[in-house]
Design a protein around this motif. Structure first.
Motif, PDB file in Angstrom:
ATOM      1  N   ALA A  89       0.833  -1.204   0.000  1.00  0.00           N
ATOM      2  CA  ALA A  89       0.000   0.000   0.000  1.00  0.00           C
ATOM      3  C   ALA A  89       0.869   1.256   0.000  1.00  0.00           C
ATOM      4  N   ASP A  90       1.988   1.222   0.745  1.00  0.00           N
ATOM      5  CA  ASP A  90       2.913   2.348   0.758  1.00  0.00           C
ATOM      6  C   ASP A  90       3.486   2.604  -0.627  1.00  0.00           C
ATOM      7  N   VAL A  91       3.923   1.534  -1.269  1.00  0.00           N
ATOM      8  CA  VAL A  91       4.524   1.666  -2.597  1.00  0.00           C
ATOM      9  C   VAL A  91       3.524   2.284  -3.570  1.00  0.00           C
ATOM     10  N   GLU A  92       2.304   1.807  -3.516  1.00  0.00           N
ATOM     11  CA  GLU A  92       1.274   2.322  -4.428  1.00  0.00           C
ATOM     12  C   GLU A  92       0.989   3.797  -4.170  1.00  0.00           C
ATOM     13  N   SER A  93       0.839   4.173  -2.893  1.00  0.00           N
ATOM     14  CA  SER A  93       0.500   5.567  -2.577  1.00  0.00           C
ATOM     15  C   SER A  93       1.691   6.496  -2.814  1.00  0.00           C
ATOM     16  N   LEU A  94       2.909   6.067  -2.463  1.00  0.00           N
ATOM     17  CA  LEU A  94       4.083   6.915  -2.646  1.00  0.00           C
ATOM     18  C   LEU A  94       4.406   7.117  -4.125  1.00  0.00           C
TER      19      LEU A  94
ATOM     20  N   THR B 287       6.169  22.534   5.858  1.00  0.00           N
ATOM     21  CA  THR B 287       5.623  21.597   6.849  1.00  0.00           C
ATOM     22  C   THR B 287       4.988  20.369   6.204  1.00  0.00           C
ATOM     23  N   ALA B 288       5.089  20.241   4.882  1.00  0.00           N
ATOM     24  CA  ALA B 288       4.463  19.107   4.188  1.00  0.00           C
ATOM     25  C   ALA B 288       5.081  17.794   4.662  1.00  0.00           C
ATOM     26  N   MET B 289       4.243  16.755   4.761  1.00  0.00           N
ATOM     27  CA  MET B 289       4.701  15.473   5.274  1.00  0.00           C
ATOM     28  C   MET B 289       3.837  14.353   4.703  1.00  0.00           C
ATOM     29  N   LEU B 290       4.456  13.218   4.441  1.00  0.00           N
ATOM     30  CA  LEU B 290       3.746  12.021   3.985  1.00  0.00           C
ATOM     31  C   LEU B 290       3.952  10.912   5.013  1.00  0.00           C
ATOM     32  N   GLU B 291       2.879  10.445   5.604  1.00  0.00           N
ATOM     33  CA  GLU B 291       2.951   9.335   6.550  1.00  0.00           C
ATOM     34  C   GLU B 291       2.948   8.011   5.796  1.00  0.00           C
ATOM     35  N   THR B 292       3.572   6.995   6.380  1.00  0.00           N
ATOM     36  CA  THR B 292       3.567   5.657   5.780  1.00  0.00           C
ATOM     37  C   THR B 292       3.293   4.615   6.858  1.00  0.00           C
ATOM     38  N   GLN B 293       3.048   3.398   6.411  1.00  0.00           N
ATOM     39  CA  GLN B 293       2.860   2.270   7.314  1.00  0.00           C
ATOM     40  C   GLN B 293       4.120   1.423   7.405  1.00  0.00           C
TER      41      GLN B 293
ATOM     42  N   ALA C 267      13.290   2.592  -7.856  1.00  0.00           N
ATOM     43  CA  ALA C 267      13.387   1.345  -7.092  1.00  0.00           C
ATOM     44  C   ALA C 267      12.022   0.678  -6.971  1.00  0.00           C
ATOM     45  N   PHE C 268      10.988   1.473  -6.679  1.00  0.00           N
ATOM     46  CA  PHE C 268       9.634   0.913  -6.601  1.00  0.00           C
ATOM     47  C   PHE C 268       9.221   0.312  -7.946  1.00  0.00           C
ATOM     48  N   GLU C 269       9.593   0.992  -9.025  1.00  0.00           N
ATOM     49  CA  GLU C 269       9.267   0.506 -10.369  1.00  0.00           C
ATOM     50  C   GLU C 269       9.879  -0.863 -10.626  1.00  0.00           C
ATOM     51  N   LEU C 270      11.056  -1.120 -10.039  1.00  0.00           N
ATOM     52  CA  LEU C 270      11.742  -2.397 -10.210  1.00  0.00           C
ATOM     53  C   LEU C 270      11.278  -3.454  -9.213  1.00  0.00           C
ATOM     54  N   GLY C 271      10.363  -3.097  -8.330  1.00  0.00           N
ATOM     55  CA  GLY C 271       9.861  -4.065  -7.357  1.00  0.00           C
ATOM     56  C   GLY C 271      10.713  -4.174  -6.111  1.00  0.00           C
TER      57      GLY C 271
END
Length: 246
Positions: free
Chosen positions: A149-154, A189-195, A217-221
């Motif tokens: 889910a993190d990979v998809e959202s990021l 102050t922008a921030m992205l939370e992850t799991q 890196a995400f694109e390569l799995g």
């Protein structure tokens, strides 16, 4: 009207394809195809504008980041294969075979996949020693594992995330308060939370890097990010292989 043509015996002799090729899996062709975007785009740097085929991996680098994808190839010695449209297009996508032939110091790499046979001349030169670029695993004390889910959202959020004066730079916080991305814009102050889960001896760690490399890196799995303390490379890893960037 009849136009004169060049006599057939003046044309270069087309190299014969070897009678026997060694079977290979489609994952080899996929690794070559996926590694090519990480090769240098500078065509004058012929060695880096290529990929390195080894017995156990495919390697590509543009001197800013490096990708090593695991796969098996029937090779005694590594060969450097240029970036070409047939290899990058997905034309070779099925299980097939390959072989390397040489004459007078010229190496030809032969590929077979499905109904296609493709031959390409290897690049002459010495590929950089990529192994010395990959940091020792014992020094990579911090580990961040992103969920699917993190990979998809990021992948969707990071390209549009607030940028600072350092162009595509983004700050990653990993520690006791979880894993989150922070803007590098002064006063932002922008921030992205992850799991994502974080492991390591540092209670609080902050590293800044070019977001495009993490997206690659995400694109390569590759969904696990490892790094150490101090100035050293960031190392995304996963079941497919390893990547290194600063």
């Amino acid at each position: 009207r009849v136009f004169p043509s060049t006599p057939a015996d003046e044309w270069p002799v087309f190299p014969a394809c070897p009678q026997e090729l060694t079977p290979v899996k489609a994952v080899l062709f996929a690794a070559i195809r996926d590694a090519m975007p990480s090769a240098s785009r500078d065509m004058t740097r012929r060695v880096l504008h290529s990929v390195l085929l080894c017995r156990d991996s495919v390697v590509a680098t543009d001197a800013r980041h490096l990708v090593r994808l695991d796969c098996a190839a029937p090779l005694e010695d590594p060969v450097i294969v240029p970036v070409t449209k047939p290899l990058a297009s997905g034309l070779l996508k099925d299980d097939g075979a390959m072989a390397v032939t040489g004459k007078d110091g010229v190496l030809l790499v032969h590929f077979e996949s499905g109904a296609w046979r493709y031959m390409v001349k290897s690049v002459e030169g010495c590929y950089p020693n990529y192994r010395q670029v990959i940091p020792d695993g014992d020094r990579l004390v911090m580990k961040v594992r992103f969920t699917d889910a993190d990979v998809e959202s990021l992948t969707k959020a990071l390209p549009a995330f607030e940028k600072g004066d350092d162009l595509d730079g983004v700050a990653l916080y990993a520690g006791a308060k979880g894993v989150r991305f922070l803007t590098t814009k002064p006063g932002g102050t922008a921030m992205l939370e992850t799991q994502a889960a974080c492991e390591g001896p540092q209670e609080h760690s902050v590293v800044v890097f070019d977001r495009s490399f993490l997206l690659r890196a995400f694109e390569l799995g590759l969904n696990e990010l490892r790094f150490g303390v101090g100035h050293m490379g960031m190392v995304p890893t996963g079941s497919r292989g390893t990547m290194v960037y600063m």
